[in-house]
Design an enzyme around this catalytic site. Sequence first.
Site, PDB file in Angstrom:
ATOM      1  N   SER A  91      -1.371   1.004  -6.612  1.00 55.06           N
ATOM      2  CA  SER A  91      -2.128  -0.256  -6.668  1.00 55.06           C
ATOM      3  C   SER A  91      -1.635  -1.191  -7.762  1.00 55.06           C
ATOM      4  O   SER A  91      -1.743  -2.411  -7.619  1.00 55.06           O
ATOM      5  CB  SER A  91      -3.616   0.038  -6.874  1.00 55.06           C
ATOM      6  OG  SER A  91      -4.165   0.675  -5.749  1.00 55.06           O
ATOM      7  N   HIS A 142      -9.236  -2.097 -13.895  1.00 54.23           N
ATOM      8  CA  HIS A 142      -8.545  -1.259 -12.924  1.00 54.23           C
ATOM      9  C   HIS A 142      -7.288  -1.976 -12.438  1.00 54.23           C
ATOM     10  O   HIS A 142      -7.125  -3.175 -12.638  1.00 54.23           O
ATOM     11  CB  HIS A 142      -9.485  -0.921 -11.763  1.00 54.23           C
ATOM     12  CG  HIS A 142      -9.221   0.407 -11.147  1.00 54.23           C
ATOM     13  ND1 HIS A 142      -8.552   0.548  -9.948  1.00 54.23           N
ATOM     14  CD2 HIS A 142      -9.509   1.664 -11.575  1.00 54.23           C
ATOM     15  CE1 HIS A 142      -8.465   1.834  -9.653  1.00 54.23           C
ATOM     16  NE2 HIS A 142      -9.036   2.531 -10.619  1.00 54.23           N
ATOM     17  N   GLU A 258     -11.609  -8.186  -4.922  1.00 51.88           N
ATOM     18  CA  GLU A 258     -11.120  -6.892  -4.453  1.00 51.88           C
ATOM     19  C   GLU A 258     -12.246  -5.991  -3.970  1.00 51.88           C
ATOM     20  O   GLU A 258     -13.218  -5.753  -4.692  1.00 51.88           O
ATOM     21  CB  GLU A 258     -10.364  -6.153  -5.552  1.00 51.88           C
ATOM     22  CG  GLU A 258      -9.729  -4.861  -5.025  1.00 51.88           C
ATOM     23  CD  GLU A 258      -9.259  -3.905  -6.109  1.00 51.88           C
ATOM     24  OE1 GLU A 258      -8.313  -3.135  -5.832  1.00 51.88           O
ATOM     25  OE2 GLU A 258      -9.838  -3.897  -7.215  1.00 51.88           O
ATOM     26  N   HIS A 306      -1.689  -1.677  -0.124  1.00 58.27           N
ATOM     27  CA  HIS A 306      -1.096  -0.532   0.562  1.00 58.27           C
ATOM     28  C   HIS A 306      -2.169   0.088   1.440  1.00 58.27           C
ATOM     29  O   HIS A 306      -3.328  -0.329   1.406  1.00 58.27           O
ATOM     30  CB  HIS A 306      -0.583   0.510  -0.451  1.00 58.27           C
ATOM     31  CG  HIS A 306      -1.649   0.939  -1.426  1.00 58.27           C
ATOM     32  ND1 HIS A 306      -2.683   1.789  -1.085  1.00 58.27           N
ATOM     33  CD2 HIS A 306      -1.865   0.604  -2.728  1.00 58.27           C
ATOM     34  CE1 HIS A 306      -3.468   1.962  -2.118  1.00 58.27           C
ATOM     35  NE2 HIS A 306      -3.005   1.240  -3.136  1.00 58.27           N
TER      36      HIS A 306
END
Length: 368
Positions: A91, A142, A258, A306
């Site tokens: 990520s 993150h 996100e 991904h």
Amino acid sequence: MQLKISFLTFFFSILLIITSCVSVQVSDNTVSTTSTEVKKPKNIILLIGDGMGLSQVSAAIYYKDGKPNFERFSTIGLSKTSSGNELITDSAAGATVFSTGVKTYNGAIGVNIDTIPAPTIVEQLSNRGLATGIVATSSIQHATPASFYAHVKSRRLYEEITAFAPNSGVNFFAGGGLKFFNERKDGKDLLATMRAKGYEVITDKLPKTPSDKNELILLASNGMPKMSEGRGDFLPNATKLALEKLSKNEKGFFLMVEGSQIDWGGHDNDADYLIQELLDFDKTLGVALDFAKQNGETLVIVTADHETGGFTLASDGSDYNTIKPLFSTTGHSGTMVPVFAEGPGAASFNGIYESIEVYHKMMALFNK
């Protein structure tokens, strides 16, 4: 003889008139084509479903009551997701391509393959006076959200990532990650630093209206709760709040949202977890699309860094009327991921291309 000459004169006169009409028509068509060239969006909303492949999107169609918001998009492309050093990305590298337009190594946050900081889209647009925002269901430290405002060599350096927030230029943060501000190993109180930089810091609940100040909204110590743990409508409501705030900027805005935990459900090979997070993400798409439709100057882009889990919607044995969600890995896969776009400039996202092109296409539209 005279009659013959008159007839020829008449014939060529008619031919000239027809030719002129055709010329005018071609000219008119040319003008018409020119007038429908790619329109520049004033604002871009980039929604990233972390770990979201085509099977995950398909799950929204099968498991949602009513029409999924994914089906509201008229432009769909495919992105090739390999990182700069491996066929399968993580990520951090996967988000850094969106934020900087460079392929880098797995684990990199806002740096190129030589660990040199690369300017992010947030930094560039903030310097031009546009408003910027970051919303996530993970901590804001993150991998994906961090890649839009920080530059560190490893995604695990959460406290170092947090230190970039006060000078990031981001006008609106919403997510988890409180402990990296106020329970730090170095003893620093970065909440106080954020306040000194003009941020309103909110740690109890999502406000109903935006502040006149920049906002740091941290509603969990680390990642936000799962949907199954009662997170509720945090993601769509935080997105709506961000749009209300950022759209006040006359120069435009960039917002990254996100759906972080789609990925976590994939890693856990937990279909129920994944699907609940995916449906929450789809609801958030509705907020973005509704805003864009009313606004008329906003491009909405939805993609993934991904695919996670090698997720598939298989038949239950020979029963072709029953879907059985299955996984082939607890890690990531190398499959291409979809790119959805709607609004001014959406046609730019047609086709098959490397993931870095998402950044370059966005910047090209902002620079028109």
